[in-house]
Write a protein that holds these residues in place. Structure first.
Motif, PDB file in Angstrom:
ATOM      1  N   GLY A  83     -11.708 -84.117   9.669  1.00  0.00           N
ATOM      2  CA  GLY A  83     -12.557 -84.828  10.615  1.00  0.00           C
ATOM      3  C   GLY A  83     -14.032 -84.560  10.411  1.00  0.00           C
ATOM      4  N   PHE A  84     -14.392 -83.295  10.168  1.00  0.00           N
ATOM      5  CA  PHE A  84     -15.806 -82.966  10.005  1.00  0.00           C
ATOM      6  C   PHE A  84     -16.407 -83.572   8.741  1.00  0.00           C
ATOM      7  CE2 PHE A  84     -19.288 -79.965   8.892  1.00  0.00           C
ATOM      8  CZ  PHE A  84     -20.114 -80.260   9.973  1.00  0.00           C
ATOM      9  N   PRO A  85     -15.715 -83.544   7.588  1.00  0.00           N
ATOM     10  CA  PRO A  85     -16.272 -84.244   6.424  1.00  0.00           C
ATOM     11  C   PRO A  85     -16.485 -85.739   6.676  1.00  0.00           C
ATOM     12  CG  PRO A  85     -14.583 -82.714   5.713  1.00  0.00           C
ATOM     13  CD  PRO A  85     -14.538 -82.732   7.217  1.00  0.00           C
ATOM     14  N   LEU A  86     -15.606 -86.371   7.442  1.00  0.00           N
ATOM     15  CA  LEU A  86     -15.802 -87.778   7.779  1.00  0.00           C
ATOM     16  C   LEU A  86     -17.064 -87.954   8.626  1.00  0.00           C
ATOM     17  CD1 LEU A  86     -12.159 -88.988   8.577  1.00  0.00           C
ATOM     18  CD2 LEU A  86     -13.659 -89.878   6.782  1.00  0.00           C
ATOM     19  N   ALA A  87     -17.258 -87.051   9.597  1.00  0.00           N
ATOM     20  CA  ALA A  87     -18.449 -87.121  10.437  1.00  0.00           C
ATOM     21  C   ALA A  87     -19.712 -86.900   9.608  1.00  0.00           C
ATOM     22  CB  ALA A  87     -18.371 -86.092  11.566  1.00  0.00           C
ATOM     23  N   ARG A  88     -19.666 -85.983   8.659  1.00  0.00           N
ATOM     24  CA  ARG A  88     -20.819 -85.715   7.809  1.00  0.00           C
ATOM     25  C   ARG A  88     -21.174 -86.916   6.941  1.00  0.00           C
ATOM     26  NH1 ARG A  88     -24.246 -81.477   8.129  1.00  0.00           N
ATOM     27  NH2 ARG A  88     -24.276 -81.194   5.869  1.00  0.00           N
ATOM     28  N   SER A  89     -20.178 -87.732   6.625  1.00  0.00           N
ATOM     29  CA  SER A  89     -20.428 -88.908   5.778  1.00  0.00           C
ATOM     30  C   SER A  89     -20.768 -90.140   6.602  1.00  0.00           C
ATOM     31  CB  SER A  89     -19.191 -89.187   4.912  1.00  0.00           C
ATOM     32  OG  SER A  89     -18.080 -89.528   5.725  1.00  0.00           O
ATOM     33  N   GLY A  90     -21.018 -89.955   7.904  1.00  0.00           N
ATOM     34  CA  GLY A  90     -21.417 -91.069   8.745  1.00  0.00           C
ATOM     35  C   GLY A  90     -20.276 -91.851   9.344  1.00  0.00           C
ATOM     36  N   GLN A  91     -19.061 -91.284   9.317  1.00  0.00           N
ATOM     37  CA  GLN A  91     -17.891 -91.991   9.838  1.00  0.00           C
ATOM     38  C   GLN A  91     -17.293 -91.251  11.028  1.00  0.00           C
ATOM     39  OE1 GLN A  91     -15.264 -93.734   6.623  1.00  0.00           O
ATOM     40  NE2 GLN A  91     -16.384 -92.252   5.376  1.00  0.00           N
ATOM     41  N   ALA A  92     -18.151 -90.679  11.875  1.00  0.00           N
ATOM     42  CA  ALA A  92     -17.658 -89.923  13.025  1.00  0.00           C
ATOM     43  C   ALA A  92     -16.863 -90.809  13.970  1.00  0.00           C
ATOM     44  CB  ALA A  92     -18.832 -89.280  13.767  1.00  0.00           C
ATOM     45  N   GLY A  93     -17.349 -92.026  14.213  1.00  0.00           N
ATOM     46  CA  GLY A  93     -16.633 -92.934  15.094  1.00  0.00           C
ATOM     47  C   GLY A  93     -15.254 -93.249  14.567  1.00  0.00           C
ATOM     48  N   GLY A 117      -8.080 -85.968  -2.435  1.00  0.00           N
ATOM     49  CA  GLY A 117      -9.007 -86.427  -1.404  1.00  0.00           C
ATOM     50  C   GLY A 117      -8.942 -85.608  -0.133  1.00  0.00           C
ATOM     51  N   TYR A 118      -7.941 -84.747  -0.013  1.00  0.00           N
ATOM     52  CA  TYR A 118      -7.825 -83.903   1.170  1.00  0.00           C
ATOM     53  C   TYR A 118      -8.898 -82.824   1.153  1.00  0.00           C
ATOM     54  CZ  TYR A 118      -3.482 -85.913   2.910  1.00  0.00           C
ATOM     55  OH  TYR A 118      -2.559 -86.768   3.457  1.00  0.00           O
ATOM     56  N   GLY A 119      -9.432 -82.543   2.323  1.00  0.00           N
ATOM     57  CA  GLY A 119     -10.529 -81.592   2.436  1.00  0.00           C
ATOM     58  C   GLY A 119     -11.888 -82.254   2.276  1.00  0.00           C
ATOM     59  N   LYS A 120     -11.889 -83.546   1.944  1.00  0.00           N
ATOM     60  CA  LYS A 120     -13.133 -84.280   1.746  1.00  0.00           C
ATOM     61  C   LYS A 120     -13.286 -85.429   2.737  1.00  0.00           C
ATOM     62  CE  LYS A 120     -12.712 -83.284  -3.203  1.00  0.00           C
ATOM     63  NZ  LYS A 120     -12.532 -83.884  -4.563  1.00  0.00           N
ATOM     64  N   GLY A 121     -12.364 -85.501   3.704  1.00  0.00           N
ATOM     65  CA  GLY A 121     -12.427 -86.569   4.686  1.00  0.00           C
ATOM     66  C   GLY A 121     -11.282 -87.552   4.558  1.00  0.00           C
ATOM     67  N   SER A 122     -10.066 -87.047   4.431  1.00  0.00           N
ATOM     68  CA  SER A 122      -8.895 -87.904   4.294  1.00  0.00           C
ATOM     69  C   SER A 122      -8.457 -88.414   5.670  1.00  0.00           C
ATOM     70  CB  SER A 122      -7.744 -87.138   3.631  1.00  0.00           C
ATOM     71  OG  SER A 122      -6.540 -87.859   3.717  1.00  0.00           O
ATOM     72  N   VAL A 123      -8.418 -89.725   5.824  1.00  0.00           N
ATOM     73  CA  VAL A 123      -7.959 -90.321   7.082  1.00  0.00           C
ATOM     74  C   VAL A 123      -6.486 -90.006   7.305  1.00  0.00           C
ATOM     75  CG1 VAL A 123      -7.529 -92.511   8.263  1.00  0.00           C
ATOM     76  CG2 VAL A 123      -9.682 -92.145   7.053  1.00  0.00           C
ATOM     77  N   GLU A 124      -5.715 -90.049   6.228  1.00  0.00           N
ATOM     78  CA  GLU A 124      -4.290 -89.758   6.324  1.00  0.00           C
ATOM     79  C   GLU A 124      -4.058 -88.314   6.780  1.00  0.00           C
ATOM     80  OE1 GLU A 124      -0.424 -90.652   3.543  1.00  0.00           O
ATOM     81  OE2 GLU A 124      -2.129 -89.638   2.621  1.00  0.00           O
ATOM     82  N   GLY A 125      -4.828 -87.374   6.236  1.00  0.00           N
ATOM     83  CA  GLY A 125      -4.685 -85.978   6.642  1.00  0.00           C
ATOM     84  C   GLY A 125      -5.088 -85.758   8.083  1.00  0.00           C
ATOM     85  N   LEU A 126      -6.163 -86.413   8.512  1.00  0.00           N
ATOM     86  CA  LEU A 126      -6.605 -86.312   9.901  1.00  0.00           C
ATOM     87  C   LEU A 126      -5.542 -86.875  10.837  1.00  0.00           C
ATOM     88  CD1 LEU A 126      -8.750 -85.823  12.100  1.00  0.00           C
ATOM     89  CD2 LEU A 126      -9.735 -88.045  11.508  1.00  0.00           C
TER      90      LEU A 126
END
Length: 504
Positions: free
Chosen positions: A97-107, A291-300
């Protein structure tokens, strides 16, 4: 058919009455408590129990169930936005979740987490309503031997999958957490271990200060060490679209829901293991494990589905066996007894209407977190408008208050800072922090069940490998270790070859 009628009647009774307002305010309160580091679902349910003594039993249990579900979900907010899990069950959420937020995809991350929590709760609720007796009976087959291997399995699997480049570092981190859990009085003779005459250490090291320190303080230290950065880019657009897209990963959320439910059923395991095992399984079976650990939607999605499914799963042994599946479930069990409700094997015969009322409560709590989670996505994203450096004081204050509120001792604050430094150093050295925290969580389970098993067998180790479930778990642990050591062996051989090639 009769059971289905009971359940539909219970759902309609709550949905068509003023109790639906109770569902939303209790769920919202649970989300807020889950967001604040240190204020866990256990603490929230315990505090709210004292405030429901004057309520009638049905409304009181409704408030507590919604609080429970909301708090487990609410921890994902701070995990995504600040990389600080609000509860231990959300530690896996922060990895993606945090890597996604850092990449501008927090929403998008918050929408996926909301949908995963809703779907996980629904899957667990279905198991609670349909297969509760069977799952409870299966959980009874777990003895102390199986619980020992389950704890080892969790630490080894988490260490292997959270260390991207070197599984050995993950295992070292996990077993360090197990050693930390050994500090304090042991469970059989109350002998103080590793306390060195310090009274504060005799009581053991609390999980919450360690969790808040390893994730919260370590994050503060990491930001302080780095250069001043810009605020995390926030983008709240496409929340509904991201939520609907999460439904497309049907195999992931169904599988994670089943895993989380099972982990909830097993007494003493609970939401933490539900999240980690679901996340680990999703990564292992993913088409894109890198892709896990870098903002994986599936992992989240897997992590949030797993921990939320464990909530109704933990209620299965509570209702059918009067055995809590997790710490918050234990508090809920006590609350039921206080309000004159007697869970146990006869509840399906003596109070079937109450059993299906619990199912309906879980259903409406899942609806509550879905509606509130999506509606509050934009307001919560406002925190990203502030530079992270400016938030350091607030974050550190919340971590300090959360650690101090546990027991009112400064020792907990010192412990939090110490593990903040340890977590910071581990990050700098490339050691994953999550296995250490999981080791602290599972340490008491491993220790008590190992000692209990050896006492039952008078020191004989054979049952650890001859009992069917123990044998399967032991083989799984061995398989994970061999799978992790093979790449390590190749690296050693390559290093030796390079050394020989460089030799004159």
């Amino acid at each position: 058919m009769e059971n289905l009628n009971h359940m539909l009647a219970a759902v309609a009774e709550i949905g068509l009455s003023w109790q639906i307002l109770t569902v939303f305010w209790a769920s919202l309160l649970g989300i807020v408590i889950g967001m604040i580091p240190g204020l866990t679902a256990t603490l929230g349910v315990a505090l709210m129990t004292t405030l429901t003594l004057s309520m009638d039993p049905d409304r009181a249990i409704l408030v507590l169930v919604c609080m429970y579900v909301g708090a487990i979900y609410g921890g994902s907010r701070s995990a995504i936005l600040l990389n600080i899990p609000g509860t231990p069950a959300n530690a896996a959420t922060s990895l993606e979740g945090f890597p996604l937020a850092r990449s501008g995809q927090a929403g998008r991350a918050m929408a996926v987490a909301t949908t995963g929590s809703f779907l996980g709760t629904v899957v667990g609720m279905s198991a609670l309503a349909i297969v509760a007796p069977w799952l409870a009976e299966f959980a009874l087959d777990f003895g102390s031997f199986e619980f020992f291997w389950l704890a080892v399995f969790g630490v080894v699997l988490c260490g292997q999958l959270t260390a991207m480049d070197d599984g050995l570092k993950g295992w070292i981190s996990g077993f360090f957490g197990l050693l930390v859990a050994m500090v304090g009085q042991e469970s059989i003779h109350a002998y103080a271990r590793f306390s060195w005459g310090i009274s504060d250490l005799s009581g053991g090291l609390g999980l919450l200060p360690i969790l808040v320190g390893a994730f919260g303080c370590a994050e503060v230290f990491s930001v302080m060490r780095g250069e001043a950065g810009q605020a995390v880019a926030s983008n709240a657009s496409g929340v509904l679209r991201a939520s609907l897209q999460a439904f497309r990963h049907s195999f992931t959320w169904i599988r994670s829901g089943v895993i989380g439910t099972f982990m909830g059923v097993v007494p003493g395991v609970g939401e933490d293991m539900g999240a980690w095992v679901s996340y680990a399984t999703a990564r292992k079976l993913s088409r894109d494990p890198d892709g896990y650990g870098k903002g994986s939607v599936e992992g989240l999605l897997a992590a949030e589905t797993g921990n939320s499914a464990a909530v109704p799963g933990a209620l299965i042994p509570v209702l059918t066996l009067a055995i809590p599946g997790s710490a918050p479930a234990a508090v809920l069990l006590a609350a039921m007894i206080i309000h004159g409700i007697r869970p146990g094997p006869l509840i399906m015969y003596q109070q079937p209407e109450f059993f299906f009322s619990i199912v309906a409560m879980v259903f409406w709590a899942s609806v509550g977190i879905l509606v509130l989670g999506l509606l509050l996505t934009r307001p919560l994203l406002l925190i990203l408008k502030v530079r992270r450096e400016w938030l350091l004081g607030i974050i550190f204050t919340l971590c300090t208050v959360g650690a101090f509120a546990i027991s009112g001792r400064l020792f907990e604050v010192h412990l939090m800072i110490a593990f903040g430094l340890i977590g910071f150093l581990m990050r700098e050295a490339g050691f994953p922090v999550a296995p250490m925290v999981l080791g602290v969580v599972l340490g008491p389970i491993l220790d008590s069940n190992l000692r209990r098993s050896l006492a039952l067998t008078e020191g004989d180790l054979a049952p650890f490998f001859t009992r069917p479930i123990s044998a399967v778990l032991a083989l799984l642990v061995l398989g994970i270790l061999l799978a992790g050591l093979l790449p390590l062996g190749r690296l050693i051989r390559k290093a030796r070859e390079r050394k020989r090639a460089a030799a004159p």
